[in-house]
Design an enzyme around this catalytic site. Structure first.
Site, PDB file in Angstrom:
ATOM      1  N   ASP A  93       5.165  -4.883  -5.858  1.00  0.00           N
ATOM      2  CA  ASP A  93       4.233  -4.133  -6.007  1.00  0.00           C
ATOM      3  C   ASP A  93       4.379  -2.466  -6.295  1.00  0.00           C
ATOM      4  OD1 ASP A  93       4.718  -2.936  -3.610  1.00  0.00           O
ATOM      5  OD2 ASP A  93       2.932  -3.878  -2.391  1.00  0.00           O
ATOM      6  N   ASP A 267      -1.142 -13.377  -3.844  1.00  0.00           N
ATOM      7  CA  ASP A 267      -0.153 -13.063  -2.504  1.00  0.00           C
ATOM      8  C   ASP A 267      -0.898 -12.896  -1.300  1.00  0.00           C
ATOM      9  OD1 ASP A 267      -0.497 -10.319  -3.791  1.00  0.00           O
ATOM     10  OD2 ASP A 267       0.291  -9.904  -1.603  1.00  0.00           O
ATOM     11  N   CYS A 305       1.897 -33.289   7.210  1.00  0.00           N
ATOM     12  CA  CYS A 305       2.815 -32.204   6.701  1.00  0.00           C
ATOM     13  C   CYS A 305       4.224 -32.498   6.705  1.00  0.00           C
ATOM     14  CB  CYS A 305       2.278 -30.777   7.196  1.00  0.00           C
ATOM     15  SG  CYS A 305       3.286 -29.225   6.923  1.00  0.00           S
ATOM     16  N   CYS A 307       6.841 -30.025   7.076  1.00  0.00           N
ATOM     17  CA  CYS A 307       7.702 -29.143   7.473  1.00  0.00           C
ATOM     18  C   CYS A 307       8.289 -29.425   8.834  1.00  0.00           C
ATOM     19  CB  CYS A 307       6.769 -28.021   7.594  1.00  0.00           C
ATOM     20  SG  CYS A 307       5.810 -27.700   9.339  1.00  0.00           S
ATOM     21  N   CYS A 310       5.808 -29.839  12.023  1.00  0.00           N
ATOM     22  CA  CYS A 310       5.172 -31.110  12.028  1.00  0.00           C
ATOM     23  C   CYS A 310       6.041 -32.418  11.995  1.00  0.00           C
ATOM     24  CB  CYS A 310       4.254 -31.112  10.872  1.00  0.00           C
ATOM     25  SG  CYS A 310       2.965 -29.970  10.789  1.00  0.00           S
ATOM     26  N   HIS A 336       5.204 -23.632   8.790  1.00  0.00           N
ATOM     27  CA  HIS A 336       4.123 -24.518   8.460  1.00  0.00           C
ATOM     28  C   HIS A 336       3.260 -23.927   7.616  1.00  0.00           C
ATOM     29  CE1 HIS A 336       0.913 -27.308   8.766  1.00  0.00           C
ATOM     30  NE2 HIS A 336       0.176 -26.182   9.034  1.00  0.00           N
TER      31      HIS A 336
END
Lengths: 376, 376
Positions: A93, A267, A305, A307, A310, A336
């Site tokens: 940015d 974002d 999930c 990840c 999980c 996660h």
């Protein structure tokens, strides 16, 4: 791999669209969610783990990095990619938003902004030219124009004046950016919630010409309904053949609604920030792991999930480490949340590509409406 | 894989020895360093990352876990291994040391100890029988006898009285532990720095009979010289054919000196705790990453180290994230420190196995004496 920045528009399904941004550092599949790596780190994540969630691009913050460790130091060390060990695209940015939200004693003049650092009170100045220089020193792949962000609430005149100043600065940003093959410069549409000001801003930006166009000045407290009203109009005011980036958005349902309205990139700090306070986002909505209902729950946060939080741990464990303020709680929940966000984007890209995004959206909202699984 | 706990003594080189502890959950190569996973997490590390450093076994803290989330809850959730997602051996301490160092309003009687939680002030009681029950509920592979740890400084009479109480409790621990194939119970030698009290304690423990023997009551402020004097005697008072575990040690040179004196196992919070305060341990000694000398240093912390901190990042980056108090600083430095400790153990095992441990020690001390690399 390409040596140029380009955007290939893919499939359009209603207002939603898929696409592919090509850069010398790798492709970005759109719609894309960009995790925020404020101070040269996505908080509580190693860069390889961020990539493992499916992220194609990170966002870096000019404001934070210019103050610490400074853009000059990062340049001496070989640029931001090497510094933070992320070899894929980085969007930075311009610093304008954080100067407004974090900087102290901000003074705006027609040339730029003077402010004091929130870290040590030291005095700094940003102009369009200096913002371009900093983003070049960082080695950013996608550079954002320097804009002026009015403190809110602001009346229409203030919004209009600020927008026009930002458009002047967009011209100066374009001139200062110069010709840098492989690097992109994005303009930022402003104009608050006013469609006419948005149109005027878009016209100014199109006249200058950019590699992509951001929609700025939203997700600043106006609420989802007002934001969606604006997004019913704003993306269509921008060129169809360039990526459209909605800055600072958002919650999962904000993101889905924005994609439905033609946004390609977003974002937000939400998935990482939430993860550090025990909040998880799943297909079924938000889950507060601090809640005592999870203390004895052997089930994963989300059984679908992939990840580490999980696949390796129970809700009871996540509850325990959040309560005990263990760092692993921030690590697992951030991972996660970022995984959920990337899976969300992948699901949308697939649905749009297959021409069934409307059905996908119904399913998305229906699953959320079910709410979290029942306590055991 | 074996269904029983056993110890095979390997090569002896001077006082140092290699060995292999076999358990149903995997082997432990000795000399072994055990990272500390106090509250069901090695702070700032995912369990897979701890394993990646080469750790064969973790230490869990009875005191912390009994208070939160409680041993009964962990048992209901399938035991500590499943809870924290670590399927290899876990050694648990008995709670005695933390009751002394962390518990409030501690009252010792001949039956046990009553104390208040440092978390919420709630009242708790530990006895040998209750400590055995908690460690059984946790599913610990290597269980430690419940002992009484005198607050220091203490005179010889106090040390002697405390040691004899601990030996009574060791008998009760042995009786309460019962017969649990695949699980081991370790006795803990006490007696402060007094060789006669140490001998008396060892005699009592050998008469009871344990699967392994710990040396307790050291690394509590006596200094390295006094500790080494004690270690010149204490290990030899314990059975040669059982693992010897020096509790709570220590700095790298403490560890090397202990191994040279016949110790097989150690644990310490130092590598993980240091990592969270910007301190790194390398072959060349201690490095404070907060120091401004690292701000522009593009070199890795240790160019020979294989950890993510050293292979992916510069000292300048580590300095930046430590200064900015980013979680990744704790993550990277903890990983590095644990990697260094495991590499240290692997180096010693190899040297002892090859009969060149004396040479290895010379090299270890010589490299440390060089100090950290010169600033650029």
């Amino acid at each position: 791999m390409t040596q140029h920045f380009s955007f290939d528009l893919g499939v359009t399904d209603g207002g939603a669209r898929t696409g592919l941004i090509r850069t010398p550092r790798g492709d970005i599949r759109t719609p894309a969610f960009m995790p925020v790596g404020t101070a040269a780190t996505v908080k509580a994540m190693l860069p390889g783990s961020v990539r493992a969630t499916g992220a194609d691009v990170l966002l870096g913050n000019t404001y934070h990095l210019m103050l610490r460790p400074t853009a000059e130091r990062i340049d001496r060390l070989g640029g931001l990619h090497r510094f933070m060990n992320w070899d894929r695209p980085i969007l930075t940015d311009s610093g304008g938003f954080q100067v407004m939200s974090l900087g102290e004693l901000r003074k705006v003049d027609s040339d730029g902004v003077t402010f004091k650092s929130h870290i040590d009170g030291s005095k700094h100045r940003l102009t369009p030219e200096r913002s371009m220089e900093i983003q070049r020193l960082l080695g950013s792949d996608i550079v954002m124009c320097f804009d002026e962000c009015p403190a809110l609430p602001a009346d229409r005149d203030r919004i209009a004046t600020s927008m026009r100043l930002s458009m002047d600065w967009a011209e100066r940003s374009r001139a200062a950016f110069g010709d840098r093959p492989g690097h992109a410069l994005f303009g930022i549409q402003q104009g608050g919630l006013d469609p006419d000001l948005r149109a005027e801003s878009a016209e100014r930006l199109r006249a200058i010409g950019f590699d992509g166009y951001a929609i700025g000045g939203l997700a600043v407290g106006e609420g989802q309904a007002a934001m969606f009203d604006c997004l019913d109009v704003a993306p269509g005011q921008l060129p169809e053949d360039r990526p459209r980036y909605l800055m600072g958005v958002g919650k999962p349902d904000d993101i889905v609604g924005a994609v439905a309205r033609g946004v390609d990139m977003m974002d937000c700090v939400l998935p990482s920030r939430s993860g550090r306070t025990g909040q998880a986002w799943t297909r079924r909505g938000q889950v507060n792991l601090r809640n005592a209902r999870h203390a004895d729950d052997p089930r994963p946060l989300d059984e679908t999930c992939t990840c580490p939080a999980c696949t390796g741990f129970s809700r009871a464990y996540l509850h325990h480490v959040v309560r005990a303020q263990e760092i692993i709680g921030s690590m697992l929940l951030t991972w996660h949340n970022l995984q959920y966000y990337q899976d969300l984007m992948a699901g949308m890209r697939e649905a749009i590509g297959a021409g069934r995004f409307a059905t996908w959206q119904e399913s998305f909202h229906a699953t959320r409406a079910e709410g979290d699984i029942e306590p055991i």
